[in-house]
Scaffold this motif. Structure first.
Motif, PDB file in Angstrom:
ATOM      1  N   VAL A   1       1.634   3.733  -4.278  1.00  0.00           N
ATOM      2  CA  VAL A   1       2.899   4.440  -4.214  1.00  0.00           C
ATOM      3  C   VAL A   1       3.083   5.494  -3.175  1.00  0.00           C
ATOM      4  N   HIS A   2       4.215   6.024  -2.892  1.00  0.00           N
ATOM      5  CA  HIS A   2       4.643   7.012  -1.935  1.00  0.00           C
ATOM      6  C   HIS A   2       4.490   8.412  -2.439  1.00  0.00           C
ATOM      7  N   TYR A   3       3.682   9.165  -1.841  1.00  0.00           N
ATOM      8  CA  TYR A   3       3.473  10.747  -2.210  1.00  0.00           C
ATOM      9  C   TYR A   3       4.014  11.445  -1.067  1.00  0.00           C
ATOM     10  N   HIS A   4       4.853  12.426  -1.584  1.00  0.00           N
ATOM     11  CA  HIS A   4       5.478  13.060  -0.384  1.00  0.00           C
ATOM     12  C   HIS A   4       5.068  14.611  -0.974  1.00  0.00           C
ATOM     13  N   VAL A   5       4.961  15.470   0.059  1.00  0.00           N
ATOM     14  CA  VAL A   5       4.441  16.718  -0.230  1.00  0.00           C
ATOM     15  C   VAL A   5       5.059  17.676   0.758  1.00  0.00           C
TER      16      VAL A   5
ATOM     17  N   PRO B   1       0.879  -1.179   0.132  1.00  0.00           N
ATOM     18  CA  PRO B   1      -0.085   0.110  -0.195  1.00  0.00           C
ATOM     19  C   PRO B   1       0.869   1.167  -0.038  1.00  0.00           C
ATOM     20  N   GLY B   2       0.279   2.195  -0.937  1.00  0.00           N
ATOM     21  CA  GLY B   2       1.008   3.469  -0.577  1.00  0.00           C
ATOM     22  C   GLY B   2       0.908   4.414   0.499  1.00  0.00           C
ATOM     23  N   LYS B   3       1.582   5.714   0.793  1.00  0.00           N
ATOM     24  CA  LYS B   3       1.385   6.437   1.934  1.00  0.00           C
ATOM     25  C   LYS B   3       1.588   7.888   1.154  1.00  0.00           C
ATOM     26  N   LEU B   4       1.148   8.502   2.153  1.00  0.00           N
ATOM     27  CA  LEU B   4       1.196  10.126   2.101  1.00  0.00           C
ATOM     28  C   LEU B   4       1.781  10.558   3.266  1.00  0.00           C
ATOM     29  N   THR B   5       3.165  11.513   3.067  1.00  0.00           N
ATOM     30  CA  THR B   5       3.831  12.060   3.866  1.00  0.00           C
ATOM     31  C   THR B   5       4.107  13.504   3.611  1.00  0.00           C
ATOM     32  N   THR B   6       4.767  14.228   4.411  1.00  0.00           N
ATOM     33  CA  THR B   6       4.972  15.659   4.458  1.00  0.00           C
ATOM     34  C   THR B   6       6.265  16.240   5.233  1.00  0.00           C
ATOM     35  N   HIS B   7       6.688  17.150   4.969  1.00  0.00           N
ATOM     36  CA  HIS B   7       7.531  17.708   6.076  1.00  0.00           C
ATOM     37  C   HIS B   7       7.826  19.361   5.580  1.00  0.00           C
ATOM     38  N   ILE B   8       8.287  20.089   6.507  1.00  0.00           N
ATOM     39  CA  ILE B   8       8.507  21.413   6.249  1.00  0.00           C
ATOM     40  C   ILE B   8       9.794  22.090   6.777  1.00  0.00           C
ATOM     41  N   LEU B   9      10.290  22.745   5.647  1.00  0.00           N
ATOM     42  CA  LEU B   9      11.666  23.359   5.860  1.00  0.00           C
ATOM     43  C   LEU B   9      11.435  24.766   6.090  1.00  0.00           C
ATOM     44  N   ASP B  10      12.015  25.628   7.026  1.00  0.00           N
ATOM     45  CA  ASP B  10      11.953  26.939   7.413  1.00  0.00           C
ATOM     46  C   ASP B  10      13.284  27.506   6.618  1.00  0.00           C
TER      47      ASP B  10
END
Length: 120
Positions: free
Chosen positions: A101-105, A2-11
Motif C-alpha cells: 500500500v501507499h505510505y505518505h509521511v 507494489p506499495g510506495k513511500l512518499t513525503t512532502h514538506i509544507l512551510d
C-alpha cells in the motif's frame, strides 16, 4: 500492485511548499539498533521529491526513518534563527506493516514547531 513511500514538506510559517530541503531515508533494525542510510533526496518546488522514496518492490515491511534538514532550509529562506536553531534536523521514525500500500509521511513545519501524520 507494489506499495510506495512518499513525503512532502509544507512551510507553515510562510504558507508554501518547502523547496530545497534535504531528506535522508534510513532503514532501522530494531534488534541491533543499527540504522542504514538508504538514500538522500531533496524536495522540489512543490515540496515533494521527484520520485517516490521507495517503490516498485523496494518498499519492504519494517521500520524506517526520515530526517528532514529544516535548519538549512529556514536559514536559506532568510529566517533569522538562534544559534543553534530550535529545530535543525527533524527525525521521524515509522513502521511499514504492509508493503503493498501507499505510505505518505508529510511534514508541516515552521522554525519553532512541526507535525506529521500518515497521509494518503
Amino acid at each position: 500492485m507494489p506499495g510506495k513511500l512518499t513525503t512532502h514538506i509544507l512551510d507553515t510559517a510562510h504558507g508554501c511548499p518547502a523547496a530545497g530541503v534535504t531528506i535522508e531515508l534510513w532503514s532501522v533494525n530494531l534488534e541491533t539498533n543499527q540504522k542504514s542510510l538508504v538514500k538522500t533526496v531533496m524536495t522540489n518546488a512543490d515540496g515533494r521529491t521527484n520520485e517516490p522514496l521507495l517503490s516498485d518492490g523496494t518498499l519492504k515491511a519494517g521500520v524506517y526513518g526520515l530526517v528532514f534538514m529544516v535548519g538549512d532550509y529556514f536559514k536559506n529562506s532568510g529566517v533569522k534563527l538562534a544559534d543553534p536553531p530550535f529545530l535543525d534536523k527533524i527525525p521521524v521514525q515509522f513502521g511499514i506493516a504492509d508493503p503493498n500500500v501507499h505510505y505518505h509521511v508529510p511534514l508541516l513545519v515552521s522554525p519553532w514547531s512541526y507535525s506529521t501524520y500518515r497521509g494518503s
